[in-house]
Design an enzyme around this catalytic site. Structure first.
Site, PDB file in Angstrom:
ATOM      1  N   TYR A 109       0.851  -1.356  -0.074  1.00 22.83           N
ATOM      2  CA  TYR A 109      -0.100   0.073  -0.006  1.00 22.83           C
ATOM      3  C   TYR A 109       0.768   1.279   0.116  1.00 22.83           C
ATOM      4  CZ  TYR A 109      -2.929   3.858   1.781  1.00 22.83           C
ATOM      5  OH  TYR A 109      -3.655   4.953   1.845  1.00 22.83           O
ATOM      6  N   GLU A 197      -3.219   7.752  -3.807  1.00 28.66           N
ATOM      7  CA  GLU A 197      -3.244   6.460  -3.279  1.00 28.66           C
ATOM      8  C   GLU A 197      -2.902   5.325  -4.446  1.00 28.66           C
ATOM      9  OE1 GLU A 197      -5.755   4.970   0.127  1.00 28.66           O
ATOM     10  OE2 GLU A 197      -6.781   3.863  -1.706  1.00 28.66           O
TER      11      GLU A 197
END
Length: 386
Positions: A109, A197
């Protein structure tokens, strides 16, 4: 402002980040050609909506041939996607992304947000990618590694290399990850993002790092200098009433209750919703008409509130300052004349010219309208009426 995954992929590609081949379609008839365009074989079919939970809802599917791609696309276009983020009504799918599938060895992530406590951006990295970062934060907060950086100087190379090492990468993969981090942080600053993101950033079976899903949110206040980002706005993904409110400089957010709230000032609007709940009611919206509201904007605010079929009553809570109480009273009278109040309306006014305003409302004899003495009285009356 949010954008779709396929638009986020375009931004990543333009910044030089590694992204698998993909194609966007807006009808099932285009699915077979798009399947071939991305290379055939194993392909992921992904609904493009501004809501999470796509995989669990069955709107992210792995297919092995053009027929499967077309069948899944037809199903997604035909039926609204229902997930834990959409509510029971679901959201309509207008576009679908077909992307070349990746043999995934490991998921990571990466995300950049503004740390409001420190007043600087922060890059977060985790070896636990592929799931909601909120889940990781709740279950294993130590798995999230962070690097704060100056909004003008940007992320430093040493910070990116340190983060890559902290999430378990080394050698060429660490070098590639650091490069991706630097470019993502650069995009966040260049595009005036509130969120940038990549989840997941994957390590493929051949060792390469690829961004296979991304999300970008932009600061609405900076869109005047981000014409390319503003052009990506998709009104079909927004609440029509919220879009309508923006045209009149009204701050409107739809909620799930049945008591409409028309208030001037964000703090007063929050207090109004709190006191409605305190007395057993459920707010249907947050609507701040602002300190300098005009009669025209107030009438439009009523139109927006009453366009919601769930609204069974309206609480008007105005503290007259810049917008004097008599101006609001005049707007209420005009709204009653132009729209008509099909549900009970309770009005609480205080501040400049309040006595004049109360006299105006009394003499107008508006059916279904009650004037309250204070906020508690107003909340009790509207909750009782509903």
């Amino acid at each position: 402002m949010k954008i779709h995954e396929y638009q986020a992929r375009t931004l990543l590609e333009q910044a030089g980040l590694p992204v698998p081949p993909s194609k966007v379609i807006d009808s099932a008839a285009q699915a077979a050609a798009a399947y071939q365009a991305v290379g055939g074989g194993r392909v992921v079919v992904k609904a493009q909506v501004h809501a999470g939970g796509r995989g669990k809802a069955g709107y992210v599917k792995l297919v092995n041939n053009a027929k499967e791609a077309e069948e899944n696309a037809a199903r997604m276009f035909a039926h609204p996607m229902v997930s834990n983020q959409t509510g029971p009504q679901g959201v309509k799918v207008n576009k679908i992304l077909l992307a070349s599938a990746v043999d995934i060895a490991k998921e990571y992530y990466l995300g950049v947000v503004l740390d409001r406590a420190r007043r600087v951006p922060v890059l977060m990295a985790s070896a636990e990618g592929g799931v909601e970062i909120e889940e990781v934060a709740a279950k294993n907060p130590g798995a999230i590694k962070k690097a704060w950086f100056h909004p003008h100087l940007g992320l430093s190379g040493y910070q990116a290399r340190a983060l890559a090492a902290e999430i378990g990468l080394s050698g060429e993969q660490a070098k590639a990850a650091a490069d991706i981090m630097l470019k993502l942080a650069g995009l966040f600053l260049k595009k005036d993002c509130s969120l940038a993101e990549i989840n997941p950033l994957v390590q493929a079976a051949d060792g390469k790092l690829l961004a296979i899903d991304a999300k970008f949110n932009f600061d609405d206040n900076a869109l005047f200098r981000q014409a390319d980002a503003e052009a990506m706005f998709d009104p079909a993904e927004e609440n029509p009433s919220e879009l309508r409110a923006k045209e009149f400089n009204l701050s409107y957010i739809a909620l799930d209750g049945n008591i409409g709230c028309l208030v001037n000032g964000a703090g007063l609007a929050m207090a109004t919703m709190d006191i409605v709940k305190l007395h057993g009611g459920e707010p249907a919206n947050f609507l701040d008409v602002g300190g300098g509201v005009t009669a025209e904007a107030a009438v439009e605010a009523f139109r927006i509130i009453l366009s919601d079929a769930r609204v069974k009553g309206v609480l008007v809570n105005i503290f007259g300052g810049i917008a004097k109480c008599d101006v609001i009273a005049d707007a209420l009278i005009k709204a009653a004349q132009q729209i008509g109040f099909s549900v009970p309306v309770v009005v609480r006014l205080e501040g400049t010219n309040v006595e004049i305003a109360r006299k105006m409302l009394k003499e107008a004899h508006i059916p279904g309208m009650q004037v309250a003495t204070d906020l508690t009285d107003a909340a009790k009356k509207v909750c009782a009426a509903v």
